[in-house]
Every structure is written in structure tokens, then in C-alpha cells.
Design an enzyme around this catalytic site. Structure first.
Site, PDB file in Angstrom:
ATOM      1  N   ASP A 275      41.606  40.674  43.648  1.00  0.00           N
ATOM      2  CA  ASP A 275      40.822  40.498  42.443  1.00  0.00           C
ATOM      3  C   ASP A 275      39.699  41.547  42.476  1.00  0.00           C
ATOM      4  OD1 ASP A 275      39.981  37.488  40.584  1.00  0.00           O
ATOM      5  OD2 ASP A 275      39.699  39.596  40.092  1.00  0.00           O
TER       6      ASP A 275
HETATM    7  C1  GLC Z   1      38.186  39.137  37.113  1.00  0.00           C
HETATM    8  C2  GLC Z   1      39.072  37.935  37.211  1.00  0.00           C
HETATM    9  C3  GLC Z   1      40.539  38.256  37.157  1.00  0.00           C
HETATM   10  C4  GLC Z   1      40.751  39.470  36.268  1.00  0.00           C
HETATM   11  C5  GLC Z   1      40.119  40.654  36.974  1.00  0.00           C
HETATM   12  C6  GLC Z   1      40.250  41.936  36.133  1.00  0.00           C
HETATM   13  O1  GLC Z   1      37.056  38.988  37.919  1.00  0.00           O
HETATM   14  O2  GLC Z   1      38.864  37.010  38.276  1.00  0.00           O
HETATM   15  O3  GLC Z   1      41.226  37.103  36.681  1.00  0.00           O
HETATM   16  O4  GLC Z   1      42.124  39.694  36.043  1.00  0.00           O
HETATM   17  O5  GLC Z   1      38.755  40.428  37.289  1.00  0.00           O
HETATM   18  O6  GLC Z   1      39.468  41.818  34.976  1.00  0.00           O
END
Ligand code: GLC
Length: 746
Positions: A275
Site C-alpha cells: 500500500d
Molecule cells: C491508499 C489506500 C489504498 C489505495 C492506495 C493508492 O492509502 O489504502 O486502498 O489503493 O493508497 O491510492
């Protein structure tokens, strides 16, 4: 196209989880790659918009970028691809990632709302159109479906989830990824999906985002992992690791999750992306002492690509040189990333020609968005069948509330590329519906759902007093749910309840439409209103959908994918709870107001109840009313006893006993009465949407194989055990015709 890359597309293989032969082209590329280029493929860069930063240009030319996130201007995306394909040494195209969660330009109901449709076809259609529209911007990878089991409405990301139940979440999560990926990844308009957030992210303490999760392995395997296993088996192209700490080991450095479960046990062939900076956050967790150690833990756990932070670029070379990371591990990660780029057809056609795809926000897309919103709304109350409203008997309608005409708020959370100028609001839709039929008095009342400003209450009260019905359109602004947007209290924000009190005092019947990203505690509101339609955040076409439902041009069919608590203190409350040794019962429940003075300590119910609130939910999982009534009769089971490996056929005669057409979601639940670990008092095992004209009947049949009754036992073995089972077939988790059967091995 660089000369060293052949043009022939090898034999088509779609899903990375299929055992696809690695095309010779990929083998030759991998063999040519320098270590820096390999680690470059494992790195996702945050696209900072226009102009493309010099740092990104140079990084792409040097082969240090495998993917870019959050760039969606097509000409810029095509330039990024050109830089990669024509100005880097090996010409490897880029994965272009974006959160396409419930729509791109056309916004569909939030995923929790889509889940309320209990309609895999609808969810798949919404995802398919989202992919088509995202592809016009050069996006080839979305970070969805989010299939975290969510049983805490305080958590803002429950809005983005498919609810509390492993089976419903599995079925709809698979439908969503199939909608994104299509039947062939390399087809125009198909984009790679991403099962997230692996795993257990929805169990954060106190419903606060990113907080610690402590989930026993048995619970993890029986509740939180099944949707991810279903997604892996269905060929989801990628996984994303969660931010959260799982039992002391953060998911983004958790080898048990990313390698032992995902690769060794499930034989998953796709790749895992972290993430956003979740690898770097391993130091914040106090799990790694520095970024170098974080890179080691993450890569060693099985995280193949790093989202946005640069610990891999910065530290993997030295970790490899020190022999702490095996080059085979790097090659394996790079191969999976190259494999997906090949399956997406990026080596053959890295550039996007939007003219080959449908125009976003076209009438077909908007119609599907409206249909999805109609199917997502849940009718929670309808006293004296006040709904649907009849325009014949209406002369004046008061429309009141901050969400009646807010094109932005109805879109919900996670709508990066949705544009509120395309939204059709409740007010505009109802004005169209009632044009020439009835007068409308509209009073927004408060500026926002959070406002405590009662200045316009007087105007709202006068409007309601003069009307035949008061349509209150209230709830939560979209910012009150979604990532990092958690609430400790989950009632109607601001002074909305006071507004309801004042309107109720006029005596004009209230029809309450609620837009929200989570269940709300509306127990005190219910007695003051005649009807409640829960619309979640319904998306671009929320207004026409709600108007059609209110005036009978469509009928409500949604069912709750998540339990509504009476009070926040009941959380976590969900239908599939364990029985406990002293279960809550009516006989055991004593309300604190009824306790005799000086009662002896052991005098009360001695059961799993609260003193100040009844133990039942306000509205249970699977609940939803219709404009008609359905009856379930003549339950038939093919067996009363069956052996492991056999299939039980269950059927019931469903009748629409009302005078309007309707669509019922028949739900099949079981209870395994005795297990080697305690089992839930109910588990959803199947469901079907049945459309029935007024007065007609239909047999509804389910096939229940014994392997659908399997669970992880105390030795973490997936097994169906012999013994007695109860079974329910009905329109909600708390009702239905009951049967029983036994599984025997004699
Ligand atoms: C965010 C989220 C994730 C998302 C990623 C990209 O913090 O936790 O679900 O896909 O970053 O935006």
C-alpha cells in the site's frame, strides 16, 4: 517498438493465476536486465501531474520505474509510455495505476451500496464500465476490489467494502474483479484488478483506520481470508498488502501472509503491491529499525512492488550484494510484473487511443448507474405503505435537507475522477417527476450535514406544515467516510435529528432518505418518520434512482450487507456471531430501567446482553422491505441425512402476495450445531434475486454441497464435519423457514 522485442504476441493467457507458459520474449528481457532495471520494475512512482517532472523522465529513461500511479491525463500517460518504450534501454511499458473504486467519470453507488444490491451482475457491470472509462485515460490497473470484511461501522472504509459476510463479499468481490478484467486482460477496456487489503485490515481496534488488528488464525481463515482466496482462484491480477499490523507482524512485512498463505498454500501466480508507503511505514510500526531493514522485511515477505516510497530502489542493491536477499526472489518478482504487462498486451500496444473506447458518461453508462442505484437502495421502514407516493394525491411536497441537492456529496468517497457537474440530484429529479403535478417547497436548511446552524429551521418547518409530505434528504457528507475518516459516534451528524424533531412536530408525514457511507444509529429517529430509504452514497444518478423509487416507477429490492446497530456500544455486532455459553435471550434480557432497587448481584439475566440496550440489531444483515410482500412456503429438503461429498437440494415456494410487482433476494443460511471449533449461529451459503409479478409464485431451488459447509478446524484443516445442521431460507438473516439435516459418515 524496440527491435529487441518481438512483435508476435505469444499464445494468449489471461489470468496470471493460470499456469501460463512464460513467453520467450519475457525470458529474454529478464536475462538482459541489469539489477537496477529489475528493481526499477518493482517500483511504482507517484505521477505528479504536468509537466512530467524531470526526475520522473530520467527515472523512466534509466529503467527505474515499473509503474506510475495517479496520472490520468491521456496525453501525459501516452508520453510516459513513450518514454518507457522508446527512450529506455529495454523499452518495457508501464503499469498505470489508479483507484477506480466505484466508477471513473460515471460514478456508481459506493461498494457498500453496490453490495446492498446482492446482485453480482450489477456489480460486474459497474466494474466493467468503470474499466472502459478508466482505459480512455490510459489506466491499465485499478486498486480494487476492496474485499476487507467490515464489521465495524465506525471504520470509514466500510464504505469501500462489500460488507460483513465472507460469502457475500466473495461472490461480489469476484464479480467486481471480473468486471474490471473482462474475459481477456489484453482486450481494449480491460484493466488489471487488485484484491485489497491483504489481510484483516477491517478489524482495526476501535474502528480507527490503520489501527492494530489481532485476529486468531482460525478467525482469519474462516472470516477474513475467504474473499481473498475466492479472488485468487478467480484470477485477480494483483494483491495489495494492508497498512495494518496483523498479530504483531505488519501485513507489508508478513511472510506468513504473502508467501506461506498466498504463494505456497494458494499457489497464487500474480504479484503483490504494497500500500502507499506501507513498506517505509514498517519503521513507523517499530517493526523495522530503518528503511533498509524495511526493504529487507518487505521483499523477503513477498511484496513484489513498492508503492511510492523508494526503499527498494534505495536498499535492495546492497541487500542483494550482502547476500541477504536472493537474486531469485528479485527475478521472481520482476517476472510476475512483466507477465502482467504482457497479459495486458502492453508490449504490443502500450499507447491508448481513446477513440477505440466508449465515451465516458454516455447515456448507457448513466442508465446502468441509475439501475445500480435503484438496486442498492434499502427500504428500512414504510409505515402504512406511505411509499410509493402517488402523484394523484399530492398537491404539495416539501423537500428539506442539506443532501437533497448536493451533486458532490451524493458521489461518495474514493471518486478521484468523478465530476459532480454530471450528478443528477434528488431535487432536480423530483422536480422533473412532479412538474405539472404538484408544487415543491425546497429548503436546504443547513449548509452541510455537519452543521449545527438552525437558522433556517423556521423556514423548513413552515414548508413542511404546508405540505402533504415532507421528503427529508439527510445523512453524511462523503468526507465522513472513506480512508482515515472514522467516527466514534455514528448518528446523523450536526443538528439533523433536531431538524427531524421540528418537522415531525408539524404532523406532516416524513419520508426520510439517508445518504451515508456506513450504517447509522437512527433508533431515536425511527418513531418520528413514516418511511426510511437508505441510499448509501448513490453516485452520479442517485437523484433519478431515488425519485423513481419514491414515486413508484421502480421498486426497492436492496438488502443490508451489514448490520445496523441500535447503539454504537453494541459494535461489533454482526449476524454470524458465536453462540457463547450464555447467549442473549428475551428471557435473560433485563433493561436497566426495570431493575428493582437493591437487586442482588446475581439477580439479572446472566447472559450476553447489555443493561441499557436490547441485544438485537436495529436492522439485521439481509434485511430490506419491498412495496409488496413475499411469503415462503413448502420448504423441501432432498435429504434429512447425507454423506460428505453429497449435495442437498433445498427448495421453497416463494409467492408475491402483494398487489405490486417486486424482486426478492432469497437467502439460504445454515448453522453447524456442533464443531471442533465453535461455529456461528448462522452463515450465509447462497442467495438468489427473484423477480415476481404480483400474485405469482415460483419455486426457488438451491444446491448445497457438503464442501460449502467446510471450515477451518482447530488444527487449521479445512473440513466438513459430521453432525446436525439447521437451515433457514428466507428474506433476511433473522427470518425464514427452518429445516434441519444431518451429515453422517456411517
Ligand atoms: C491508499 C489506500 C489504498 C489505495 C492506495 C493508492 O492509502 O489504502 O486502498 O489503493 O493508497 O491510492
Amino acid at each position: 517498438m524496440p527491435s529487441n522485442i518481438s512483435n508476435e504476441a505469444p499464445s494468449e493467457m489471461n489470468s496470471p493465476t493460470a499456469t501460463s507458459a512464460k513467453p520467450d520474449m519475457l525470458i529474454s528481457i529478464l536475462a538482459r536486465m541489469t539489477m537496477e532495471e529489475k528493481i526499477g520494475q518493482m517500483s511504482q512512482y507517484f505521477g505528479h501531474g504536468e509537466p512530467i517532472s524531470e526526475h520522473l523522465v530520467q527515472s523512466i529513461r534509466q529503467g527505474r520505474v515499473g509503474s506510475v500511479i495517479n496520472e490520468v491525463r491521456l496525453h501525459t500517460v501516452n508520453e510516459l509510455q513513450r518514454l518507457a518504450v522508446e527512450e529506455s534501454r529495454l523499452g518495457i511499458p508501464l503499469l498505470i495505476g489508479r483507484d477506480v473504486i466505484h466508477g471513473f467519470n460515471t460514478i456508481f453507488p459506493i461498494p457498500l451500496g453496490q453490495a446492498a444490491s446482492w446482485c453480482a451482475e450489477t456489480v460486474k457491470q459497474c466494474a466493467h464500465i468503470s474499466a472502459l472509462e478508466a482505459a480512455t485515460a490510459g489506466v491499465n490497473w485499478t486498486f480494487a476490489p476492496m474485499i476487507d470484511i467490515s464489521r465495524d461501522p465506525r471504520w470509514g472504509r466500510i464504505a469501500e467494502s462489500l460488507g460483513e459476510d465472507p460469502y457475500l463479499c466473495s461472490v461480489l468481490g469476484v464479480a467486481m474483479l471480473q468486471g474490471f478484467q473482462g474475459d481477456e486482460l489484453r482486450k481494449n477496456g480491460s484493466i488489471a484488478a487488485c484484491a485489497k487489503h491483504f489481510a484483516g485490515y477491517g478489524a482495526g481496534e476501535s474502528g480507527r483506520d490503520y489501527s492494530t488488528t489481532n485476529i486468531p488464525e482460525n478467525e482469519l481463515r474462516n472470516v477474513y481470508l475467504p474473499p481473498f482466496k475466492a479472488a485468487a482462484d478467480a484470477g485477480v491480477a494483483t494483491f495489495m498488502s494492508a497498512f495494518s499490523d496483523l498479530n504483531g507482524v505488519p501485513a507489508s512485512g508478513n511472510k506468513w501472509l504473502m508467501t506461506e498463505i498466498l504463494r505456497e498454500e494458494w499457489d497464487y501466480k500474480g504479484f503483490v503491491v504494497s500500500d502507499w508507503e506501507s513498506i517505509q511505514q514498517l519503521t513507523t510500526h517499530g517493526f523495522s529499525k530503518d528503511n533498509k531493514n524495511a526493504a529487507y522485511e518487505a521483499s523477503n515477505s513477498g511484496i513484489d512492488m513498492e508503492m511510492v516510497s523508494s526503499t527498494y530502489l534505495d536498499h535492495l542493491p546492497e541487500l542483494i550484494a550482502e547476500g541477504r536477499i536472493d537474486i531469485q526472489q528479485i527475478d521472481s518478482a520482476v517476472n510476475k510484473i512483466l507477465q502482467l504487462k504482457w497479459q495486458l498486451g502492453l508490449f504490443d500496444s502500450p499507447y491508448t487511443d481513446a477513440s477505440l473506447l466508449p465515451t465516458p458518461l454516455n447515456s448507457q453508462h448513466l442508465q446502468i448507474a441509475k439501475d445500480a442505484a435503484i438496486k442498492s437502495c434499502v427500504l428500512l421502514k414504510n409505515d402504512k405503505n406511505i411509499l410509493p407516493l402517488s402523484t394523484e394525491s399530492l398537491h404539495c411536497v416539501a423537500i428539506i435537507g442539506p443532501l437533497a441537492d448536493d451533486p458532490y456529496e451524493q458521489l461518495g468517497t474514493w471518486i478521484f475522477d468523478g465530476d459532480s457537474q454530471h450528478s443528477q440530484t434528488c431535487l432536480t429529479a423530483i422536480e422533473q417527476e412532479l412538474s405539472g403535478k404538484a408544487n415543491i417547497n425546497y429548503v436546504k436548511t443547513m449548509e452541510t450535514s455537519r452543521s449545527y446552524d438552525q437558522t433556517n429551521f423556521k423556514q423548513a418547518v413552515e414548508s413542511a406544515a404546508a405540505a402533504d409530505v415532507a421528503l427529508l434528504i439527510l445523512g453524511e457528507e462523503s468526507i465522513l467516510s472513506g480512508e482515515a475518516h472514522c467516527r466514534a459516534e455514528i448518528g446523523l451528524p450536526g443538528c439533523q435529528e433536531q431538524l427531524i424533531d421540528r418537522i415531525a412536530a408539524t404532523g406532516t408525514p416524513i419520508v426520510l432518505v439517508i445518504m451515508a457511507g456506513r450504517p447509522l444509529t437512527i433508533e431515536t429517529v425511527l418513531p418520528k418518520v413514516a418511511a426510511v430509504l437508505f441510499a448509501w452514497h448513490p453516485g452520479t444518478m442517485g437523484g433519478p434512482a431515488i425519485s423513481d423509487l419514491l414515486f413508484g416507477k421502480a421498486f426497492p429490492s436492496g438488502k443490508l450487507p451489514v448490520t445496523f446497530p441500535r447503539k454504537i456500544g453494541q459494535v461489533p455486532i454482526y449476524y454470524a456471531q458465536k453462540h457463547s455459553g450464555k447467549p442473549a435471550t428475551e428471557a435473560a434480557f433485563v433493561h436497566m430501567d426495570d431493575i428493582p432497587v437493591h437487586s442482588p448481584q446475581t439477580s439479572l439475566g446472566m447472559a450476553a446482553t447489555h443493561l441499557d440496550t436490547h441485544f438485537s440489531p436495529l436492522f439485521p444483515f439481509g434485511f430490506g422491505l419491498a412495496y409488496t410482500q413475499f411469503s415462503y412456503r413448502n420448504l423441501e429438503l432432498s435429504h434429512t441425512t447425507l454423506h460428505i461429498g453429497e449435495t442437498l437440494t433445498v427448495r421453497v415456494l416463494l409467492t408475491n402476495t402483494g398487489d405490486t410487482d417486486g424482486e426478492e433476494i432469497a437467502q439460504l443460511y445454515i448453522r453447524d450445531l456442533v464443531g471442533s471449533v465453535t461455529r456461528p449461529v448462522k452463515e450465509l451459503k447462497d442467495f438468489k434475486r427473484i423477480k415476481l409479478a404480483a400474485g405469482t409464485s415460483k419455486w426457488v431451488t438451491f444446491e448445497l454441497s457438503t464442501d460449502k459447509l467446510a471450515f477451518y478446524d482447530r488444527n487449521m484443516q479445512l473440513k466438513t464435519e459430521t453432525g446436525q445442521f439447521h437451515l433457514w431460507l428466507g428474506g433476511c438473516s433473522q427470518s425464514g423457514m427452518q429445516g434441519e439435516f444431518e451429515i453422517t459418515d456411517d
